[in-house]
Design a protein around this motif. Structure first.
Motif, mmCIF file in Angstrom:
data_model
loop_
_atom_site.group_PDB
_atom_site.id
_atom_site.type_symbol
_atom_site.label_atom_id
_atom_site.label_comp_id
_atom_site.label_asym_id
_atom_site.label_seq_id
_atom_site.Cartn_x
_atom_site.Cartn_y
_atom_site.Cartn_z
ATOM 1 N N ILE A 312 0.814 -1.211 0.000
ATOM 2 C CA ILE A 312 0.000 0.000 0.000
ATOM 3 C C ILE A 312 0.853 1.269 0.000
ATOM 4 O O ILE A 312 0.389 2.345 -0.374
ATOM 5 C CB ILE A 312 -0.979 -0.009 1.190
ATOM 6 N N ASN A 313 2.134 1.130 0.390
ATOM 7 C CA ASN A 313 3.041 2.269 0.374
ATOM 8 C C ASN A 313 3.911 2.306 -0.873
ATOM 9 O O ASN A 313 4.861 3.091 -0.947
ATOM 10 C CB ASN A 313 3.925 2.221 1.624
ATOM 11 N N MET A 326 -1.762 -5.155 6.558
ATOM 12 C CA MET A 326 -2.054 -6.384 7.289
ATOM 13 C C MET A 326 -3.552 -6.350 7.565
ATOM 14 O O MET A 326 -4.025 -5.567 8.381
ATOM 15 C CB MET A 326 -1.262 -6.437 8.597
ATOM 16 N N ILE A 327 -4.322 -7.177 6.854
ATOM 17 C CA ILE A 327 -5.780 -7.056 6.914
ATOM 18 C C ILE A 327 -6.428 -8.015 7.911
ATOM 19 O O ILE A 327 -7.619 -7.888 8.189
ATOM 20 C CB ILE A 327 -6.414 -7.240 5.519
ATOM 21 N N LEU A 328 -5.649 -8.951 8.448
ATOM 22 C CA LEU A 328 -6.173 -9.882 9.442
ATOM 23 C C LEU A 328 -5.019 -10.369 10.304
ATOM 24 O O LEU A 328 -3.963 -10.728 9.778
ATOM 25 C CB LEU A 328 -6.854 -11.072 8.763
ATOM 26 N N PHE A 414 -5.271 -2.540 14.424
ATOM 27 C CA PHE A 414 -4.286 -3.597 14.221
ATOM 28 C C PHE A 414 -2.857 -3.074 14.215
ATOM 29 O O PHE A 414 -2.314 -2.705 13.176
ATOM 30 C CB PHE A 414 -4.580 -4.351 12.921
ATOM 31 N N GLY A 415 -2.259 -3.068 15.384
ATOM 32 C CA GLY A 415 -0.830 -2.812 15.487
ATOM 33 C C GLY A 415 -0.057 -4.092 15.205
ATOM 34 O O GLY A 415 -0.629 -5.166 15.011
ATOM 35 N N ASP A 495 -6.232 2.875 7.155
ATOM 36 C CA ASP A 495 -5.784 4.249 6.998
ATOM 37 C C ASP A 495 -4.833 4.329 5.808
ATOM 38 O O ASP A 495 -4.587 3.327 5.116
ATOM 39 C CB ASP A 495 -5.146 4.789 8.282
ATOM 40 N N GLY A 496 -4.275 5.484 5.542
ATOM 41 C CA GLY A 496 -3.439 5.668 4.361
ATOM 42 C C GLY A 496 -2.165 4.864 4.370
ATOM 43 O O GLY A 496 -1.565 4.622 3.310
ATOM 44 N N ASN A 497 -1.721 4.416 5.541
ATOM 45 C CA ASN A 497 -0.494 3.622 5.637
ATOM 46 C C ASN A 497 -0.752 2.121 5.675
ATOM 47 O O ASN A 497 0.179 1.339 5.817
ATOM 48 C CB ASN A 497 0.287 4.035 6.890
ATOM 49 N N GLY A 498 -2.025 1.746 5.581
ATOM 50 C CA GLY A 498 -2.348 0.328 5.555
ATOM 51 C C GLY A 498 -2.636 -0.275 6.900
ATOM 52 O O GLY A 498 -2.646 -1.499 7.040
ATOM 53 N N THR A 499 -2.870 0.553 7.924
ATOM 54 C CA THR A 499 -3.252 0.036 9.236
ATOM 55 C C THR A 499 -4.741 -0.242 9.239
ATOM 56 O O THR A 499 -5.552 0.638 8.922
ATOM 57 C CB THR A 499 -2.911 1.031 10.348
#
Length: 508
Positions: A312-313, A326-328, A414-415, A495-499
């Motif tokens: 995503i970046n 990381m979607i899950l 999701f950290g 979010d924009g960073n893929g969190t």
């Protein structure tokens, strides 16, 4: 990784079964001896227990009473690991690794079917034992194969069904991926040949397990595979045969992990590649980390099946770095033990354009149980997948208005904590825990003016710290599995960073 997946196949050491038995006066009691009666009829074979009908109300996190192979007809959504799902007509078929909680299990690739993605009927095994070509390859290298098949992948080409299997050994990287075909998703399956092999030698550092195939709009077929070692590889298949265009081709690497002080950040495996025609992109879903604990799902995408796949970046996932989104990942809502090991994604469609992701879930109370999870996939406005916070339960999707959103939620952000290594190092699930969130009627969050929300169906926008952080979240109705609530409001997004961020409304 020396064939690590065998670890969860024979796990009786952790399972303690207590049997009550009085030993009082046993020494003084003579044995009872029954004389055989030659005229008696032999006892008939016991009838197998009928398969139960599984619903959202009777699927449990653990299944002690039916875990063994003698109860296979009752397994339903249980004892599922590394699922691959295909829809044929109105029926879904699931194929998965040979596993059983707490006991040995016969090899052959387990098969299940379902009409609704909730009630799964166990059909049996694709093979009666280990396929001969995979076994012969490993034996030709001076080793014996594990007595189990892993990580199948199923697809349909015309009227032919193709089932790819993985077979490994206790010699690191000595593995093989083979192909079997059938005219029916229920078999019988005929072994064809090996697609790719790997060996413990000085050649390309591949590991021939975890296959996946994508078909391009013009009919090309690309094959992806790999676990640990040097990462994920791709090679081209002959669409007519399902085998490599070039015999012996190992392919070219397309994805790898990052490193910390010379130690790999964790495992990378189980690529699942799809082509989303609406997005015009190829998506690679990948499993990161140890399968019993931190197992999580990352995604890269490309306009070309050969790559490069970018995160995503905009970073090539074939560089020495960990990638987003990381979607899950392992998660824990309140009053529940949580779910860990939530990866090895199997991505499929329902025939009406809806994508789903199947994967195993291991309950926090005992990480050796393996339950099939199915989640809806939604696509953000900039073309990235997100998954539902709750398992699929066929909840009716009625209109959700702005007033409906007002109320209390459990939110998970999701950290991620890097723990370099594999099983010995990644002993913690690293659960992502839920926290309270309240969407106020005045458009603020938790009554704080610097945090606000707006809604334009189906997108909820959350703005934090006066707009420093923004999430655009897909809103849907779904089941609250933890609290056994038939229908509530869910949201998920990035979010924009893929969190990733999840939420579910708490119903009074």
């Amino acid at each position: 990784m020396l064939g690590y997946k065998i670890l969860f196949i024979t796990i009786v050491s952790f399972l303690v079964v207590t049997v009550s038995c009085s030993k009082e006066n046993l020494e003084d009691t003579p044995p009872v001896v029954s004389e055989p009666n030659p005229d008696s009829e032999p006892n008939p074979e016991p009838e197998p227990n009928p398969a139960p009908v599984y619903t959202v109300d009777n699927i449990t996190d653990t299944y002690f009473g039916i875990a063994g192979e003698e109860n296979a007809s009752q397994w339903g959504p249980y004892n599922v690991h590394d699922p691959s799902v295909i829809k044929v007509g109105e029926t879904y078929y699931c194929y998965n690794t040979d596993v059983s909680f707490g006991s040995e299990v016969r090899p052959g690739i387990q098969i299940r079917k379902s009409q609704d993605l909730i009630n799964w009927e166990f059909l049996g095994w694709a093979f009666n034992g280990l396929p001969s070509k995979g076994s012969s390859y490993i034996q030709s290298q001076g080793a014996e194969p594990f007595n189990s098949l892993w990580a199948p992948f199923v697809m349909q080409v015309g009227n032919e069904f193709r089932l790819y299997y993985s077979l490994s050994s206790d010699v690191g990287r000595l593995s093989a991926i083979g192909l079997a075909t059938s005219s029916s998703p229920e078999g019988p399956w005929i072994e064809k040949d090996l697609v790719v092999t790997s060996a413990a030698d000085g050649t390309v550092q591949t590991n021939a397990i975890d296959p996946s195939v994508v078909v391009t709009p013009n009919g090309e077929q690309w094959f992806y595979y790999g676990s640990a070692y040097d990462g994920i590889y791709k090679l081209r298949l002959d669409p007519a045969t399902g085998l490599a265009v070039v015999n012996g081709d190992k392919g070219v690497r397309v994805a790898q992990r990052g490193f910390t002080n010379g130690t790999v950040n964790g495992n990378i495996e189980a690529p699942e590649v799809i082509y989303n025609e609406n997005q015009g992109m190829y998506y690679m879903f990948i499993a990161y980390d140890w399968l019993e604990t931190k197992y999580n799902v990352r995604v890269g995408r490309s306009v070309n099946p050969e790559g490069p796949f970018l995160d995503i970046n905009g970073l090539d996932i074939n560089t020495e770095a960990d990638n987003a989104p990381m979607i899950l990942a392992p998660y824990k809502f309140k009053d529940h033990s949580g779910w860990q090991g939530v990866s090895h994604p199997g991505v499929f469609k329902d025939g009406n354009g809806q994508y789903y992701m199947a994967h195993q879930g291991r309950p926090g109370e005992n990480r050796f149980f393996m339950v099939l999870h199915v989640r809806k996939i939604h696509w953000t406005e900039n073309g990235w997948p997100v998954v539902s916070p709750e398992r699929y339960a066929n909840v009716v999707q009625t209109e959700i208005s702005e007033p409906d959103l007002v109320g209390n939620y459990e939110q998970i952000l999701f950290g991620y904590r890097v723990v370099p290594g594999y099983a010995d190092e990644q002993t913690s699930a690293d659960f992502q825990f839920s926290v309270n969130l309240e969407l106020m009627a005045d458009g603020t969050i938790n009554g704080e003016a610097i945090n606000t929300w707006t809604y334009e169906a189906p997108w909820l926008t959350i703005s934090l710290d006066n707009g420093e952080t923004n999430y655009k979240l897909y809103v849907e109705r779904g089941r609250d599995w933890e609290n056994r609530i038939e229908s509530t409001i869910l949201f998920s997004g990035l979010d924009g960073n893929g969190t990733a961020i999840w939420g579910k409304k708490i119903m009074d």
